[in-house]
Design an enzyme around this catalytic site. Sequence first.
Site, short mmCIF file in Angstrom:
data_model
loop_
_atom_site.label_atom_id
_atom_site.label_comp_id
_atom_site.label_asym_id
_atom_site.label_seq_id
_atom_site.Cartn_x
_atom_site.Cartn_y
_atom_site.Cartn_z
CG ASN A 1 74.72 40.20 -0.78
OD1 ASN A 1 75.69 40.90 -0.45
ND2 ASN A 1 74.56 38.98 -0.31
CB CYS B 1 74.99 38.93 3.87
SG CYS B 1 73.51 38.02 4.34
CD GLU C 1 77.56 37.74 0.96
OE1 GLU C 1 76.95 36.67 0.82
OE2 GLU C 1 77.08 38.71 1.57
#
Length: 963
Positions: free
Chosen positions: A588, A590, A592
């Site tokens: 995604n 970020c 994670e």
Amino acid sequence: MQTDADSTPAAPQKGAPTTPATAPSNMAANAPGQLRVIKRNGTVVPYNDDQISIAMTKAFLAVEGGVAAASSRIHETVEKLTNQISSTFRRRMPSGGTIHIEEIQDQVELILMRAGEHKVARDYVIYRTERAKLREAQKNLSRTEFKYPDVNVKQADGSLLPLDVIRLNTLVTEACAGLSHTEPSAILTEAMRNLYDGVTEDDVNTALVISSRTLVEREPEYTYATSRLLLDKLRCEALRFLGVADKATQSEMGKFYCEALPAYIEKGVELELLSPALKEFDLDLLGKAIIAERDLQFTYLGLQTLYDRYFIHSDGVRIELPQIFFMRVAMGLAEREEEKNERAIEFYRLLSSFDYMCSTPTLFNAGTLRPQLSSCYLTTVPDDLHGIYGAIQDNAMLSKFAGGLGNDWTPVRSLGAYIKGTNGKSQGVVPFLKVANDTAVAVNQGGKRKGAVCAYLETWHLDIEEFLELRKNTGDDRRRTHDMNTANWVPDLFMKRMFEDKEWTLFSPHDAPDLHDLFGKAFEERYEEYEQMAAEGKIRLFKTVRALDLWRKMLGMLFETGHPWITFKDACNLRSPQQHAGVIHSSNLCTEITLNTKADEEIAVCNLGSVNLAQHVEDGKLNKAKVAATIKTAVRMLDNVIDINYYSVPAARTSNMRHRPVGMGIMGFQDALYKQHIAYSSKEAVQFADESMELISYHAIEASSELAAERGSYGTYDGSLWSKGILPIDSIKILEENRGEQFIEMNHDTTLDWDTLREKVKTQGMRNSNVMAIAPTATIANITGVSQSIEPTYQNLYVKSNLSGEFTVVNPYLVRDLKERGLWDNVMINDLKYYEGSLQKIDRVPEDLKVMYATAFEVEPRWLVDAASRRQKWIDQAQSLNLYIAGASGKKLDVTYRMAWYSGLKTTYYLRALAASSTEKSTVERGSHNKVASGDETNVMASGPAAVPQACSLDDPDCEACQ
């Protein structure tokens, strides 16, 4: 009965209780004789035993918690004891009379002792003593001679009234109450210098806030005093709007919160800001459950962030207060629960305790008309024009409601690929990425922050070399994306070729379409078949490069532009519990989240929240029972998000309902280390990362399995690794078998009873396909006042800049330890400014403190990777791992990212590289530094003449979607 200056206070809250007892109804209204109460300021008011029941309920909850089993007992006990107290006074004065507030509180203590409630009585006595000390401090402060200016204050209606000096004394004294290193007189004296005749009420508050916050760098406790002074502005703004009160001090909020919550819900629904479903709750009960004292937990940065960006507003006026904000979120998450009132209070107590915090979209939108609560959306872009622009439209709709986006662009054919429909050649993936970039800029997240998106491309794609250059500031700007994040989706085979210095072949997805959906050994076999086909001339559009050269270009662009990030396809897929249900094609925004996506069918969704690890370290140890209790409630809240969530795109709803993934993460890791006196650069820190994540993993999986027993397993549970009894710790073997043990080294140690949990999961099932992911948490960590996510301390003294302004941040743990050794003084403050928050060149600081308080760029990257590897073994998704490299060079980057892959990490996030440079230093205060020469070689991220070093934008609002 009125509280302290005005009502009976509750005892201090010690835990995170979950359900309150209800208070008995007012009995005084029908009393045969009129009883009245003499307040401490001499005024007389009617007797009202509601205040007694509220105070006693809070006292019981503080000691016993609010679990459902205790709720009934507390309710009955409080009602009985309240009736006894009222009966006592009516027997004494059958014809009515006056009672002093102290007599009432004495009677409360006596009744509690006689009833055998000794712990509750003890806490009640302690709290009364603390309040008495505060009142005495207020009296002493009022007797202190200040040179108050003879000024009038302009009221909201334009009238002028004399400055209320007594109220100012009360505000500042309350702000400093319980803070042993703050001085109310220091704030008042400075604030008075800035007042003038005709000053507005807002400017009086601003003068107090500014005067207090300038003291933060000298004493970290002033951040709490500043926050409490800011609260006065918030109270005035919200309470006036709601028609509850013109103004109030903090000690009065136990009463006013009860009145404000129903008024807030009524007004919010009327203004079409809140869901009408919130009116179905027992608002009187919820109001009594609010713990006003928890307003005092906020740092200045945390409260200002909430005020600026989270509180619901109408025409610029904030109509929420901190505890109402948490209650609104809790109600929004509990609205479909059978016992909605009890669950709302349980959720409220967890959030307001700071033990756990929901992600930003949930905080923004819970309880509103469009509750878009999810954090991240992952999509796969198909290789046709209709699908490409459909995906861009999906981006716009998801971004509108505060979602962060991860787009998989690998299926789109490369530059020069044949287009059958037009008999022409493709312009490749880059022009479409430019459109996606501009869409993210055009459609921001509900007007609250910029749209945020990350594009992923696999390393075998023929456009990969141009993809690497998307963030460069040179070249054809039509083939640049200056606002969009980018990430490499790297197969293990490429890493092996790079390690062995072999060649690598680039293909167009149009010619090798199935590579996109293959991983592990199956990918390697098919990829080699395509290479053979290219060698035989069966595929004409391809390019052969040296794998090591491409790797170096990847690292070079990462160092130069910060992009693309490096993430690993096979580790994500081979350890996924959902291999049977599809393929993970990207992470995604970020890095994670690792969930399956299918073009035109499934947009993966993840719902995030984070445990505040620092709040669970008590007496130098991790409180395991508290961790288990926190996670049990938090997983329930996350699972509720899936059903309540507003889906702006049908494919997102389809995916979320089918798989029900959630992402439980952590924050405050660095604070947790400080509380245990563990240095980040140590084996002990790596071991703590391992053991704490094992505990979280165990209870998160257990909580999801318990929910499955209650609510049923998610739709695609059968065939998953869970259904086979293969937990995240077990999936390491799958990765090792596919990659080859010579290319991976991960720890397999365990300390908990995993065999029992495996059987439970196989028997009961799982409510959620995925349960863990560590997000960046920059913003919610600001709110709760801890270090973000798993990050080391950036600097020990710096200025943090975000959408709410600039805030001085000083490491309170460092200040505490320096004070103990007699080293905290103005010279030390100046030295920290000079050295950008680093202790390393300050000679008088002992070596053990230099190790303990090493900053992010003073922590060797291997410690970051080692700790991350230990966490990764327990996590079914991934973690947002920033890598800090001081004195960055090609060699250092090469070693660090090889190590990340070799250690079994699934993804990496930002590279924070710091090169050595010579900078001119400046000071604000005159005086000599500790053996410092101007122009000394030092590592800097940002420098200049500022009094306090400026932090790099670690919490850049552009990347806050899952924070």
